[in-house]
Design an enzyme around this catalytic site. Structure first.
Site, PDB file in Angstrom:
ATOM      1  N   ASN A   8       0.870  -1.175   0.000  1.00 53.71           N
ATOM      2  CA  ASN A   8       0.000   0.000   0.000  1.00 53.71           C
ATOM      3  C   ASN A   8       0.903   1.220   0.000  1.00 53.71           C
ATOM      4  OD1 ASN A   8      -1.782   2.052   0.528  1.00 53.71           O
ATOM      5  ND2 ASN A   8      -2.401   1.329   2.559  1.00 53.71           N
ATOM      6  N   LYS A  10       0.181   4.248  -0.365  1.00 55.10           N
ATOM      7  CA  LYS A  10      -0.459   5.436   0.214  1.00 55.10           C
ATOM      8  C   LYS A  10      -0.171   6.662  -0.667  1.00 55.10           C
ATOM      9  CE  LYS A  10      -0.378   3.223   4.687  1.00 55.10           C
ATOM     10  NZ  LYS A  10      -0.309   3.341   6.128  1.00 55.10           N
ATOM     11  N   HIS A 108      -9.670   1.217   4.621  1.00 53.05           N
ATOM     12  CA  HIS A 108      -8.429   1.379   5.390  1.00 53.05           C
ATOM     13  C   HIS A 108      -8.704   2.342   6.552  1.00 53.05           C
ATOM     14  CE1 HIS A 108      -4.354   2.578   6.430  1.00 53.05           C
ATOM     15  NE2 HIS A 108      -3.949   1.486   5.817  1.00 53.05           N
ATOM     16  N   GLU A 110      -7.118   4.738   7.622  1.00 56.46           N
ATOM     17  CA  GLU A 110      -6.882   6.151   7.293  1.00 56.46           C
ATOM     18  C   GLU A 110      -8.068   6.742   6.537  1.00 56.46           C
ATOM     19  OE1 GLU A 110      -3.013   5.586   5.512  1.00 56.46           O
ATOM     20  OE2 GLU A 110      -2.242   5.031   7.492  1.00 56.46           O
ATOM     21  N   GLU A 175      -5.826  -4.945  10.382  1.00 58.12           N
ATOM     22  CA  GLU A 175      -4.815  -3.921  10.607  1.00 58.12           C
ATOM     23  C   GLU A 175      -5.153  -3.160  11.887  1.00 58.12           C
ATOM     24  OE1 GLU A 175      -2.624  -2.765   6.813  1.00 58.12           O
ATOM     25  OE2 GLU A 175      -4.372  -1.488   6.916  1.00 58.12           O
ATOM     26  N   GLY A 181       2.174   2.123  10.865  1.00 60.14           N
ATOM     27  CA  GLY A 181       3.186   3.179  10.789  1.00 60.14           C
ATOM     28  C   GLY A 181       3.863   3.502  12.106  1.00 60.14           C
ATOM     29  N   SER A 220       2.947  -2.238  10.394  1.00 57.24           N
ATOM     30  CA  SER A 220       4.374  -2.308  10.730  1.00 57.24           C
ATOM     31  C   SER A 220       5.037  -3.634  10.378  1.00 57.24           C
ATOM     32  CB  SER A 220       4.595  -1.959  12.216  1.00 57.24           C
ATOM     33  OG  SER A 220       4.260  -0.617  12.463  1.00 57.24           O
ATOM     34  N   GLY A 242       4.829   1.211   4.827  1.00 58.73           N
ATOM     35  CA  GLY A 242       6.163   1.807   4.727  1.00 58.73           C
ATOM     36  C   GLY A 242       7.190   0.911   4.045  1.00 58.73           C
TER      37      GLY A 242
HETATM   38  P1  PGA Z   1       2.584   0.221   7.688  1.00 60.25           P
HETATM   39  O1  PGA Z   1       1.158   0.462   7.016  1.00 60.25           O
HETATM   40  O2  PGA Z   1       3.133  -1.064   7.112  1.00 60.25           O
HETATM   41  O3  PGA Z   1       3.398   1.421   7.277  1.00 60.25           O
HETATM   42  O4  PGA Z   1       2.375   0.129   9.164  1.00 60.25           O
HETATM   43  C1  PGA Z   1       0.277  -0.623   6.783  1.00 60.25           C
HETATM   44  C2  PGA Z   1      -1.005  -0.129   6.185  1.00 60.25           C
HETATM   45  O5  PGA Z   1      -1.492   0.940   6.558  1.00 60.25           O
HETATM   46  O6  PGA Z   1      -1.585  -0.805   5.309  1.00 60.25           O
END
Ligand code: PGA
Length: 260
Positions: A8, A10, A108, A110, A175, A181, A220, A242
């Site tokens: 992802n 983002k 998601h 977010e 998640e 993150g 993460s 990330g």
């Molecule tokens: P992250 O994000 O691996 O940076 O923690 C995962 C996600 O939001 O899908």
């Protein structure tokens, strides 16, 4: 079924950067993505993982072109529930498909947090995605407060029953919001417990189809913890933020996937 490692991206990467990353990924051998539900018994599985990348909308077509004919699939990060219409700034599922996507991430955290998406909104988007021929990846997960209050399974249970329409066919991603993150991940026991709960819920809601759906873990995931997370029961792959932004780390996670 091989595990699915989904990136992802983002709101990262201009087109040239996105294409460069896609080109770095396309050399890698992988299972072609696109089988979200149970496989016919006895099918041989070759590569260690199926790979999927979800670039920002502006880079989607360029990345899809760069990956055409490769084993790496492409997806969007959101879509609107309507086919078309007066929705300034939004993108329809058919537009994603037209740009080369085969998958779409929906719900998601977010989006749920920053754009006020409810499970009902997500459910409508899932219907639109499936109607356009996309495989939806529906995200669920509790906040730190909900886990501290012992409400993590209740939260995820409501998200599942609210976000997944009747006859759902697709992928679910667990998640935990507090793990996204942050560099923090749940313990192995916590991941296994939640994935077991999600599996039970999917089976209860969708019968045998639910028993075969992939459940990804996200939050993460990195090359250092991927093998341990991907070895857990009912973990069908990873949704990676990330660490999906560089080929080296994304491919290291894919290399840790189970191919069974
Ligand atoms: P992250 O994000 O691996 O940076 O923690 C995962 C996600 O939001 O899908």
């Amino acid at each position: 079924m091989p595990q699915l490692i989904a990136g992802n991206w983002k709101m990262h990467k201009l087109r040239a950067e996105a294409v460069a990353l896609a080109q770095a990924l396309r050399a890698t051998p992988a299972e072609p993505a696109g089988r979200p539900t149970a496989e016919p018994a006895g099918r041989a599985t070759a590569g260690p993982a199926e790979l999927l990348v979800c670039p920002p909308f502006t880079a989607l077509a360029a990345v899809a072109d760069a990956l055409a004919g490769s084993d790496v699939a492409v997806g969007g990060q959101d879509c609107h529930a309507a086919d078309q219409g007066a929705h300034t700034g939004d993108i329809s599922a058919a537009m994603l498909k037209d740009a080369g996507a085969g998958f779409v991430i929906l719900g998601h955290s977010e989006r749920r947090q920053n754009h006020g998406e409810t499970s009902e909104t997500v459910r409508e988007k899932v219907l639109a995605a499936v109607a356009a021929g996309l495989v939806p990846i529906v995200c669920v997960g509790e906040t730190a407060e909900q886990r501290a209050g012992g409400q993590e399974t209740e939260t995820v249970g409501w998200q599942l029953s609210g976000s997944l329409p009747m006859g759902f066919s697709g992928i679910v991603a667990y998640e935990p919001v507090w793990a996204i993150g942050t560099g923090r991940t749940p313990t192995a026991d916590e991941v296994a417990a939640m994935h077991g709960f999600i599996r039970a819920e999917l089976t209860r809601q969708f019968g045998p189809a639910g028993a075969g759906m992939r459940i990804l873990y996200g939050g993460s995931v990195n090359p250092g913890n991927a093998a341990a997370l991907l070895a857990l029961p009912e973990v069908g792959g990873a949704l990676v933020g990330g660490a999906s932004l560089a080929a080296e780390t994304f491919l290291a996670i894919a290399a840790a996937a189970r191919g069974d």
